[in-house]
Design an enzyme around this catalytic site. Structure first.
Site: not given
Ligand code: AP5
Length: 223
Positions: A15, A90, A132, A165, A176
């Site tokens: 994402k 979410r 990552r 991270r 997660r």
């Molecule tokens: P990346 O693009 O970073 O993936 P992502 O989907 O953004 O993954 P996240 O881990 O950031 O999502 P998340 O939802 O768990 O975390 P968030 O920070 O939002 O890609 C991942 C890796 O793959 C990278 O190394 C990239 O280079 C590689 N990659 C990408 N595409 C690729 C491809 N096609 N081929 C090969 N490699 C590829 O949330 C963290 C925490 O915050 C949550 O657990 C929760 O506690 C809290 N939180 C966040 N939002 C909320 C909310 N709305 N409500 C409550 N709590 C929340």
């Protein structure tokens, strides 16, 4: 026409990678609740401490805190033309909260909402998460397995230090995923039933996914 995009997908589905590219090309703000919450944690505020106690366990941060952060962000002037939401909503509860926020801020404005769902198998996701690295200065995202840099500790865009991270361990990633399947995946049906959802195969390579994403964006959204 105000352009509004929501991105839903499991942890590591790409994402952040795709929404950053889209934000640059469409000149729309990229609003990523995970990064906003990590900034709050880094500030050492009481809200940050509260958020961290959930994030380090792979759970959703309480809705009151997230809704306040999102509403304040969507009210900023740079969102007048539209925005890209990455990782919000979410849960069904958050989706209903967003409905209310949008009803209030989009009163008398013509807007169009599109929701993208990134579908990819869990084995690929764990591998992506543990490999990552993110730039501590500009936030650029890298995959250790596919990056071509000689020095895998420095960002090629700004020279910042590449960091891992805290929630990218196998143990927290497992939690997660549990949270995602229980609380976030029901949104796929919700937005599909509303006729707003586009599913994309997120197991492909980054450029192919981006081309498919752009191809799926409704034309009137460009106007
Ligand atoms: P990346 O693009 O970073 O993936 P992502 O989907 O953004 O993954 P996240 O881990 O950031 O999502 P998340 O939802 O768990 O975390 P968030 O920070 O939002 O890609 C991942 C890796 O793959 C990278 O190394 C990239 O280079 C590689 N990659 C990408 N595409 C690729 C491809 N096609 N081929 C090969 N490699 C590829 O949330 C963290 C925490 O915050 C949550 O657990 C929760 O506690 C809290 N939180 C966040 N939002 C909320 C909310 N709305 N409500 C409550 N709590 C929340």
């Amino acid at each position: 026409m105000k352009k509004e995009f929501i991105f839903i997908g499991p942890p590591g589905s790409g994402k952040g990678t795709q929404t950053k590219k889209l934000s640059k090309e469409f000149n729309l703000p990229h609003i990523d609740t995970g990064s906003l919450l990590r900034e709050e944690v880094a500030s050492g505020s009481e809200n940050g401490k509260l958020a961290n106690s959930y994030m380090e366990n792979g759970q959703l941060v309480p809705i009151e805190l997230v809704s306040t952060i999102i509403k304040n962000r969507l009210l900023k002037e740079d969102c007048n033309k539209g925005f890209i939401l990455d990782g919000y909503p979410r849960s069904l509860e958050q989706a209903l909260a967003l409905d209310n926020i949008l009803e209030e801020i989009d009163k008398n404005i013509k807007s169009e909402l599109q929701v993208f769902y990134f579908n990819v198998s869990q084995e690929k996701l764990v591998e992506r998460l543990v490999n990552r690295r993110s730039c501590s200065k500009c936030g650029a995202i890298y995959n250790l397995k596919t990056m071509t840099l000689n020095d895998k500790t420095k960002c090629e865009k700004c020279g910042g230090e590449l960091i891992r991270r805290e929630d990218d361990t196998e143990e927290v990633a497992k939690k997660r995923f549990e949270t995602y399947f229980k609380q976030t995946e029901p949104l796929v049906k919700l937005y599909n039933d509303r006729g707003l959802l586009t599913q994309l195969d997120a197991s492909l390579d980054i450029d192919t996914i981006y081309n498919n994403l752009k191809g799926a964006i409704k034309e009137n959204v460009y106007s």
